[in-house]
Design a protein around this motif. Structure first.
Motif, PDB file in Angstrom:
ATOM      1  N   LYS A  51     -87.026 -47.658  20.516  1.00 52.37           N
ATOM      2  CA  LYS A  51     -86.211 -48.345  21.530  1.00 52.37           C
ATOM      3  C   LYS A  51     -85.134 -49.227  20.917  1.00 52.37           C
ATOM      4  O   LYS A  51     -84.169 -49.603  21.596  1.00 52.37           O
ATOM      5  N   LYS A  52     -85.284 -49.539  19.618  1.00 52.80           N
ATOM      6  CA  LYS A  52     -84.295 -50.424  19.008  1.00 52.80           C
ATOM      7  C   LYS A  52     -83.687 -49.870  17.728  1.00 52.80           C
ATOM      8  O   LYS A  52     -82.706 -50.424  17.222  1.00 52.80           O
ATOM      9  N   GLU A  53     -84.298 -48.801  17.185  1.00 54.06           N
ATOM     10  CA  GLU A  53     -83.856 -48.303  15.886  1.00 54.06           C
ATOM     11  C   GLU A  53     -83.913 -46.786  15.822  1.00 54.06           C
ATOM     12  O   GLU A  53     -84.652 -46.136  16.581  1.00 54.06           O
ATOM     13  N   SER A  54     -83.149 -46.272  14.868  1.00 56.62           N
ATOM     14  CA  SER A  54     -83.291 -44.860  14.502  1.00 56.62           C
ATOM     15  C   SER A  54     -83.396 -44.797  12.988  1.00 56.62           C
ATOM     16  O   SER A  54     -82.818 -45.641  12.281  1.00 56.62           O
ATOM     17  N   PHE A  55     -84.157 -43.831  12.532  1.00 55.37           N
ATOM     18  CA  PHE A  55     -84.313 -43.632  11.088  1.00 55.37           C
ATOM     19  C   PHE A  55     -83.895 -42.217  10.732  1.00 55.37           C
ATOM     20  O   PHE A  55     -84.163 -41.271  11.479  1.00 55.37           O
ATOM     21  N   LEU A  56     -83.247 -42.118   9.588  1.00 60.21           N
ATOM     22  CA  LEU A  56     -82.943 -40.804   9.025  1.00 60.21           C
ATOM     23  C   LEU A  56     -83.764 -40.676   7.744  1.00 60.21           C
ATOM     24  O   LEU A  56     -83.496 -41.370   6.771  1.00 60.21           O
ATOM     25  N   HIS A  57     -84.786 -39.842   7.819  1.00 61.82           N
ATOM     26  CA  HIS A  57     -85.672 -39.650   6.682  1.00 61.82           C
ATOM     27  C   HIS A  57     -85.155 -38.483   5.847  1.00 61.82           C
ATOM     28  O   HIS A  57     -84.842 -37.418   6.388  1.00 61.82           O
ATOM     29  N   ILE A  58     -85.091 -38.726   4.529  1.00 64.27           N
ATOM     30  CA  ILE A  58     -84.626 -37.670   3.613  1.00 64.27           C
ATOM     31  C   ILE A  58     -85.786 -37.336   2.679  1.00 64.27           C
ATOM     32  O   ILE A  58     -86.216 -38.203   1.901  1.00 64.27           O
ATOM     33  N   THR A  59     -86.246 -36.115   2.775  1.00 60.42           N
ATOM     34  CA  THR A  59     -87.402 -35.677   1.994  1.00 60.42           C
ATOM     35  C   THR A  59     -86.935 -34.857   0.799  1.00 60.42           C
ATOM     36  O   THR A  59     -86.167 -33.912   0.955  1.00 60.42           O
ATOM     37  N   ALA A  60     -87.400 -35.264  -0.378  1.00 60.57           N
ATOM     38  CA  ALA A  60     -87.074 -34.565  -1.632  1.00 60.57           C
ATOM     39  C   ALA A  60     -85.585 -34.253  -1.712  1.00 60.57           C
ATOM     40  O   ALA A  60     -85.183 -33.082  -1.778  1.00 60.57           O
ATOM     41  N   PRO A  61     -84.748 -35.295  -1.700  1.00 62.70           N
ATOM     42  CA  PRO A  61     -83.296 -35.048  -1.685  1.00 62.70           C
ATOM     43  C   PRO A  61     -82.798 -34.357  -2.933  1.00 62.70           C
ATOM     44  O   PRO A  61     -83.387 -34.467  -4.018  1.00 62.70           O
ATOM     45  N   LYS A  62     -81.649 -33.670  -2.759  1.00 64.15           N
ATOM     46  CA  LYS A  62     -80.967 -33.011  -3.850  1.00 64.15           C
ATOM     47  C   LYS A  62     -79.590 -33.652  -4.026  1.00 64.15           C
ATOM     48  O   LYS A  62     -79.089 -34.293  -3.095  1.00 64.15           O
ATOM     49  N   PRO A  63     -78.970 -33.466  -5.188  1.00 64.62           N
ATOM     50  CA  PRO A  63     -77.642 -34.074  -5.395  1.00 64.62           C
ATOM     51  C   PRO A  63     -76.631 -33.717  -4.298  1.00 64.62           C
ATOM     52  O   PRO A  63     -75.782 -34.537  -3.954  1.00 64.62           O
ATOM     53  N   GLU A  64     -76.749 -32.531  -3.720  1.00 63.36           N
ATOM     54  CA  GLU A  64     -75.803 -32.131  -2.668  1.00 63.36           C
ATOM     55  C   GLU A  64     -76.001 -32.900  -1.361  1.00 63.36           C
ATOM     56  O   GLU A  64     -75.177 -32.773  -0.439  1.00 63.36           O
ATOM     57  N   ASP A  65     -77.045 -33.692  -1.273  1.00 60.55           N
ATOM     58  CA  ASP A  65     -77.244 -34.563  -0.103  1.00 60.55           C
ATOM     59  C   ASP A  65     -76.436 -35.856  -0.219  1.00 60.55           C
ATOM     60  O   ASP A  65     -76.410 -36.661   0.712  1.00 60.55           O
ATOM     61  N   SER A  66     -75.814 -36.054  -1.374  1.00 60.60           N
ATOM     62  CA  SER A  66     -75.000 -37.254  -1.569  1.00 60.60           C
ATOM     63  C   SER A  66     -73.830 -37.247  -0.602  1.00 60.60           C
ATOM     64  O   SER A  66     -73.072 -36.274  -0.535  1.00 60.60           O
ATOM     65  N   ALA A  67     -73.701 -38.318   0.162  1.00 64.03           N
ATOM     66  CA  ALA A  67     -72.667 -38.438   1.197  1.00 64.03           C
ATOM     67  C   ALA A  67     -72.843 -39.796   1.860  1.00 64.03           C
ATOM     68  O   ALA A  67     -73.788 -40.530   1.559  1.00 64.03           O
ATOM     69  N   THR A  68     -71.943 -40.116   2.776  1.00 65.27           N
ATOM     70  CA  THR A  68     -72.140 -41.272   3.644  1.00 65.27           C
ATOM     71  C   THR A  68     -72.722 -40.786   4.969  1.00 65.27           C
ATOM     72  O   THR A  68     -72.228 -39.818   5.543  1.00 65.27           O
ATOM     73  N   TYR A  69     -73.779 -41.443   5.413  1.00 60.24           N
ATOM     74  CA  TYR A  69     -74.432 -41.077   6.666  1.00 60.24           C
ATOM     75  C   TYR A  69     -74.089 -42.134   7.720  1.00 60.24           C
ATOM     76  O   TYR A  69     -74.320 -43.321   7.519  1.00 60.24           O
ATOM     77  N   LEU A  70     -73.523 -41.655   8.812  1.00 60.02           N
ATOM     78  CA  LEU A  70     -73.070 -42.522   9.891  1.00 60.02           C
ATOM     79  C   LEU A  70     -73.977 -42.374  11.105  1.00 60.02           C
ATOM     80  O   LEU A  70     -74.387 -41.273  11.454  1.00 60.02           O
ATOM     81  N   CYS A  71     -74.244 -43.495  11.729  1.00 56.63           N
ATOM     82  CA  CYS A  71     -75.018 -43.548  12.955  1.00 56.63           C
ATOM     83  C   CYS A  71     -74.095 -44.061  14.057  1.00 56.63           C
ATOM     84  O   CYS A  71     -73.232 -44.920  13.800  1.00 56.63           O
ATOM     85  N   ALA A  72     -74.244 -43.551  15.280  1.00 55.37           N
ATOM     86  CA  ALA A  72     -73.377 -43.987  16.370  1.00 55.37           C
ATOM     87  C   ALA A  72     -74.120 -43.920  17.689  1.00 55.37           C
ATOM     88  O   ALA A  72     -74.919 -43.014  17.921  1.00 55.37           O
ATOM     89  N   SER A  73     -73.821 -44.876  18.573  1.00 54.90           N
ATOM     90  CA  SER A  73     -74.395 -44.847  19.910  1.00 54.90           C
ATOM     91  C   SER A  73     -73.358 -44.324  20.888  1.00 54.90           C
ATOM     92  O   SER A  73     -72.160 -44.576  20.729  1.00 54.90           O
ATOM     93  N   LEU A  74     -73.822 -43.576  21.877  1.00 57.00           N
ATOM     94  CA  LEU A  74     -72.931 -43.043  22.896  1.00 57.00           C
ATOM     95  C   LEU A  74     -72.763 -44.054  24.004  1.00 57.00           C
ATOM     96  O   LEU A  74     -73.744 -44.512  24.597  1.00 57.00           O
ATOM     97  N   ASN A  75     -71.525 -44.407  24.292  1.00 55.03           N
ATOM     98  CA  ASN A  75     -71.173 -45.424  25.277  1.00 55.03           C
ATOM     99  C   ASN A  75     -71.754 -45.115  26.645  1.00 55.03           C
ATOM    100  O   ASN A  75     -71.780 -43.966  27.058  1.00 55.03           O
ATOM    101  N   SER A  76     -72.217 -46.172  27.334  1.00 55.36           N
ATOM    102  CA  SER A  76     -72.829 -45.977  28.653  1.00 55.36           C
ATOM    103  C   SER A  76     -71.798 -45.610  29.712  1.00 55.36           C
ATOM    104  O   SER A  76     -72.144 -45.158  30.782  1.00 55.36           O
ATOM    105  N   GLY A  77     -70.518 -45.821  29.411  1.00 58.55           N
ATOM    106  CA  GLY A  77     -69.474 -45.436  30.354  1.00 58.55           C
ATOM    107  C   GLY A  77     -68.967 -44.046  30.051  1.00 58.55           C
ATOM    108  O   GLY A  77     -69.581 -43.049  30.373  1.00 58.55           O
ATOM    109  N   TYR A  78     -67.844 -43.968  29.415  1.00 62.65           N
ATOM    110  CA  TYR A  78     -67.291 -42.680  29.023  1.00 62.65           C
ATOM    111  C   TYR A  78     -67.955 -42.208  27.739  1.00 62.65           C
ATOM    112  O   TYR A  78     -68.672 -42.942  27.109  1.00 62.65           O
ATOM    113  N   SER A  79     -67.684 -40.983  27.355  1.00 62.68           N
ATOM    114  CA  SER A  79     -68.345 -40.385  26.190  1.00 62.68           C
ATOM    115  C   SER A  79     -67.653 -40.795  24.898  1.00 62.68           C
ATOM    116  O   SER A  79     -67.052 -39.978  24.209  1.00 62.68           O
ATOM    117  N   THR A  80     -67.740 -42.092  24.595  1.00 60.53           N
ATOM    118  CA  THR A  80     -67.174 -42.590  23.347  1.00 60.53           C
ATOM    119  C   THR A  80     -68.287 -43.137  22.476  1.00 60.53           C
ATOM    120  O   THR A  80     -69.348 -43.540  22.973  1.00 60.53           O
TER     121      THR A  80
END
Lengths: 110, 113
Positions: free
Chosen positions: A68-97
């Motif tokens: 209800k308050k958090e989300s987690f992104l679990h990465i299991t046995a990562p590889k070098p190709e998983d290197s990146a920036t991971y972005l989280c976003a909430s969908l606006n309660s009004g329009y789809s922003t």
């Protein structure tokens, strides 16, 4: 006003070392919680949308979960190709922003 | 199927100039949104258009404007460029109002000197 906070800002892992990224949100009526992967100089690549607490989704080595308050992104046995920036976003309660967090920069070393 | 396409990919402008960025959504998608992403930050919402009508506007000055065409492609215009406008400008496409799968293009890198 919707707020999304991601932690840590940066994470360095050894190949095979599992870990989790955190996204906490304060929104007035969550319509969806999105995860994206972004490589340097590129646009965000869609990973998952979660809609309700208790929901989980998986894709290869990634699993996203939602409370209800958090989300987690679990990465299991990562590889070098998983290197990146991971972005989280909430969908606006009004329009789809989207309201984004600042992202977690993940570096996986061989 | 082609994804979200944006042009140009990179451009350099001088302070005070004007810039036009273009976006074509995924075929069949009627809604387009624009976001600005400065280095080290998450994308920030600028505009949303659905069926050629503005549906939302973020906290950006009036120097920023946009429009959507009958074929659902879109333009983002920025007047009187400032150094602080240097950023990656992203276009997002979604299938219908309320659709919860939102895809992004590769972006247009704008450098203002």
């Amino acid at each position: 006003e919707d707020q999304v906070t991601q932690s840590p800002e940066a994470l360095r892992l050894q190949e095979g070392e599992s870990s989790s990224l955190n996204c906490s949100y304060t929104v007035s009526g969550l319509r969806g919680l999105f995860w994206y992967r972004q490589d340097p100089g590129k646009g965000p690549e869609f990973l998952f949308t979660l809609y309700s607490a208790g929901e989980e989704k998986e894709k290869e080595r990634l699993k996203a979960t939602l409370t209800k308050k958090e989300s987690f992104l679990h990465i299991t046995a990562p590889k070098p190709e998983d290197s990146a920036t991971y972005l989280c976003a909430s969908l606006n309660s009004g329009y789809s922003t989207l309201t984004f967090g600042k992202g977690t920069m993940l570096l996986v070393s061989p | 199927d082609a994804g979200v396409t944006q042009s140009p990919t990179h451009l350099i402008k001088t302070r005070g100039q004007h810039v036009t960025l273009r976006c074509s959504p995924i075929s069949g998608h009627k809604s387009v949104s624009w976001y600005q992403q400065v280095l080290g930050q998450g994308p920030q919402f600028i505009f949303q258009y659905y069926e050629k009508e503005e549906r939302g506007r973020g906290n950006f000055p009036d120097r920023f404007s946009a429009r959507q065409f009958p074929n659902y492609s879109s333009e983002l215009n920025v007047n009187a460029l400032l150094l602080g406008d240097s950023a990656l400008y992203l276009c997002a496409s979604l299938g219908q109002s309320g659709s919860n799968t939102i895809y992004f293009g590769e972006g247009s890198w704008l450098t203002v000197v």
